[in-house]
Design an enzyme around this catalytic site. Structure first.
Site, short mmCIF file in Angstrom:
data_model
loop_
_atom_site.label_atom_id
_atom_site.label_comp_id
_atom_site.label_asym_id
_atom_site.label_seq_id
_atom_site.Cartn_x
_atom_site.Cartn_y
_atom_site.Cartn_z
N THR A 279 -1.80 5.64 2.25
CA THR A 279 -3.01 4.84 2.23
C THR A 279 -3.03 3.87 3.40
O THR A 279 -2.06 3.15 3.63
CB THR A 279 -3.12 4.05 0.91
OG1 THR A 279 -3.05 4.95 -0.20
CG2 THR A 279 -4.43 3.29 0.84
N HIS B 237 -0.40 4.07 -7.78
CA HIS B 237 -1.27 5.25 -7.70
C HIS B 237 -2.46 5.17 -8.65
O HIS B 237 -3.04 6.19 -9.02
CB HIS B 237 -0.47 6.53 -7.99
CG HIS B 237 0.51 6.89 -6.92
ND1 HIS B 237 1.33 8.00 -7.01
CD2 HIS B 237 0.82 6.29 -5.75
CE1 HIS B 237 2.10 8.06 -5.94
NE2 HIS B 237 1.81 7.02 -5.16
N LEU C 83 0.86 -1.18 0.00
CA LEU C 83 0.00 0.00 0.00
C LEU C 83 0.89 1.23 0.00
O LEU C 83 1.99 1.21 0.57
CB LEU C 83 -0.90 0.03 1.24
CG LEU C 83 -2.01 -1.03 1.35
CD1 LEU C 83 -2.74 -0.88 2.69
CD2 LEU C 83 -2.99 -0.93 0.20
N ASP C 84 0.41 2.31 -0.61
CA ASP C 84 1.16 3.56 -0.61
C ASP C 84 1.34 4.08 0.81
O ASP C 84 0.55 3.77 1.71
CB ASP C 84 0.43 4.62 -1.44
CG ASP C 84 0.36 4.26 -2.91
OD1 ASP C 84 1.20 3.47 -3.37
OD2 ASP C 84 -0.56 4.77 -3.59
N ARG C 85 2.35 4.91 0.98
CA ARG C 85 2.63 5.53 2.28
C ARG C 85 1.38 6.17 2.89
O ARG C 85 1.09 6.00 4.08
CB ARG C 85 3.73 6.60 2.12
CG ARG C 85 3.97 7.43 3.37
CD ARG C 85 4.82 8.65 3.06
NE ARG C 85 6.21 8.29 2.85
CZ ARG C 85 7.16 8.33 3.79
NH1 ARG C 85 6.85 8.71 5.03
NH2 ARG C 85 8.40 8.01 3.53
#
Length: 238
Positions: free
Chosen positions: A72, A166, A68-70
């Site tokens: 999120t 993204h 997961l993104d930073r």
């Protein structure tokens, strides 16, 4: 229900309280926003620093089956040992794992459901992981459904059929309804966090059993906004 911690830091007890599911092969945790899963150019603490706390008696720590993104938060799947990780990685690579995200977007679609199919590619490498719509890029498909509307905002359930970097943020922004609090692809907002989190994951881990579905609670930074939106029947804001 778990609570958000200060961004960029969690303790051993924090990560244990964020455990959503555990069996012999798989863990699912509620990753906090602001904490990267792996080291990046910004340095500092990462989720990987805390995985030893999740061994639960096994000789080795669990490892991430996806990322997961930073910024999120929400459902993050880990394999408890090498064979489990290999099985989970194949399921993710073959798009057999279903993921649902909740997002609040500025504006919103006129319809109640639909899909976005726009290929994506990285922008100039100097901009890091920033992505763009590019007909020559990799295919990317997102399905969406409206869960609520109000005050110029729309609450969406997003299903990324593909898993591009993204993807959800770029797809929503490209449609003219950027995710609230997105400082990269949207308008951002002073003191406002990204209104996107991994709500649920469904994993067909065991061939002779039903798929495993795990849900994460809405992060504190989104709960107030969701409470203001009128959800459709069957879609609570918690």
């Amino acid at each position: 229900m778990t609570q958000d911690r200060p961004k960029g830091h969690i303790s051993r007890s924090d990560i244990l309280t964020r455990l959503l599911y555990r069996d012999a092969l798989m863990l699912v945790i509620d990753k906090p926003a602001g904490l990267p899963v792996h080291p990046d150019a910004k340095g500092g603490e990462t989720l990987a620093d805390h995985l030893d706390a999740l061994r639960f008696g096994l000789p080795r720590r669990p490892e991430l089956a996806h990322r997961l993104d930073r910024d999120t938060s929400g459902c993050l799947v880990l394999g408890r040992h090498r064979k489990a990780l290999e099985r989970l990685s194949r399921l993710f690579a073959d798009n057999k794992v279903s993921k649902t995200y909740w997002a609040v977007v500025v504006g919103g679609p006129e319809a109640d459901a639909g899909a976005i199919m726009l290929a994506l590619s990285p922008r100039d490498p100097a901009q890091g992981w920033r992505m763009q719509v590019d007909p020559a890029g990799l295919p990317a498909l997102t399905r969406w459904q409206v869960l609520g509307r109000g005050g110029g905002l729309t609450w969406l359930a997003l299903e990324p059929v593909t898993g591009r970097t993204h993807q959800l943020r770029v797809h929503c922004a490209s449609m003219g309804w950027p995710i609230l609090g997105d400082r990269v692809y949207g308008r951002g907002g002073a003191g406002q966090g990204l209104h996107l989190y991994a709500r649920a994951v469904t994993v067909p881990l065991y061939p002779k059993r039903d798929p495993i579905t795990v849900e994460a609670p809405a992060p504190a930074g989104m709960q107030e906004t969701l409470a203001m939106l009128k959800g459709k029947e069957g879609h609570p804001s918690g």
